[in-house]
Design a protein around this motif. Structure first.
Motif, short mmCIF file in Angstrom:
data_model
loop_
_atom_site.label_atom_id
_atom_site.label_comp_id
_atom_site.label_asym_id
_atom_site.label_seq_id
_atom_site.Cartn_x
_atom_site.Cartn_y
_atom_site.Cartn_z
N ALA A 88 54.43 23.52 37.19
CA ALA A 88 55.81 23.58 37.70
C ALA A 88 56.73 22.71 36.84
N ALA A 89 56.26 21.53 36.46
CA ALA A 89 57.07 20.65 35.61
C ALA A 89 57.26 21.26 34.23
N VAL A 90 56.22 21.91 33.71
CA VAL A 90 56.32 22.58 32.41
C VAL A 90 57.36 23.70 32.48
N ASP A 91 57.32 24.48 33.56
CA ASP A 91 58.29 25.57 33.71
C ASP A 91 59.72 25.04 33.78
N GLN A 92 59.91 23.91 34.47
CA GLN A 92 61.24 23.30 34.52
C GLN A 92 61.65 22.79 33.15
N ALA A 93 60.70 22.23 32.40
CA ALA A 93 61.01 21.75 31.04
C ALA A 93 61.47 22.91 30.15
N ILE A 94 60.81 24.04 30.29
CA ILE A 94 61.21 25.23 29.53
C ILE A 94 62.63 25.63 29.93
N ALA A 95 62.88 25.65 31.24
CA ALA A 95 64.18 26.09 31.76
C ALA A 95 65.34 25.22 31.28
N ILE A 96 65.11 23.91 31.10
CA ILE A 96 66.21 23.03 30.67
C ILE A 96 66.31 22.94 29.16
#
Length: 142
Positions: A88-96
């Motif tokens: 989930a944190a990786v996906d947020q990192a991608i999104a930002i």
């Protein structure tokens, strides 16, 4: 494939200025708190992210609920979460639009690493930046 060559890891650390630390703790006995202090001492701006203590301050920095709240560009998202929660944190990192994700010692998520790499992020897994900075002789951030 996550970075594993010393020169690549050193280049990532020397090119970074701002690190978001997901799973930051306000407890001085926790590794995430100690790593945050060490990274700040090396010259990085470290922005803590932890929904449990949003609005508090750790080492002088405001604690954010999630990565999407950060207004500044992030070079590295340092993930202090269980492997099961790292994706989930990786996906947020991608999104930002972060440049890299760094999963701490003991944190491994091959599927999340593959998603990050497919999105153009550099990935480090199962390592600690505090340890790598000392081991590789990374110059302090100017």
């Amino acid at each position: 494939m996550p970075l594993d060559r010393d020169e690549d890891i050193k280049a990532l650390l020397e090119g970074a200025r701002t690190i978001a630390l997901v799973g930051a703790s306000d407890r001085p006995d926790r590794a995430s708190n100690q790593v945050m202090a060490a990274l700040q001492g090396h010259g990085y701006r470290v922005i803590p992210v932890n929904p449990q203590i949003t609005g508090e301050h750790i080492h002088g920095e405001f604690v954010f609920r999630e990565l999407s709240q950060l207004g500044d560009p992030i070079d590295i998202v340092d993930i202090f979460r269980r492997s099961a929660d790292a994706g989930a944190a990786v996906d947020q990192a991608i999104a930002i639009g972060a440049k890299a994700v760094w999963m701490q010692l003991g944190v491994v998520d091959d599927a999340a690493a593959a998603r990050a790499e497919a999105a153009g992020l550099q990935v480090v897994m199962d390592r600690c930046p505090k340890i790598e900075i000392a081991r590789l002789g990374v110059a302090p951030v100017a």
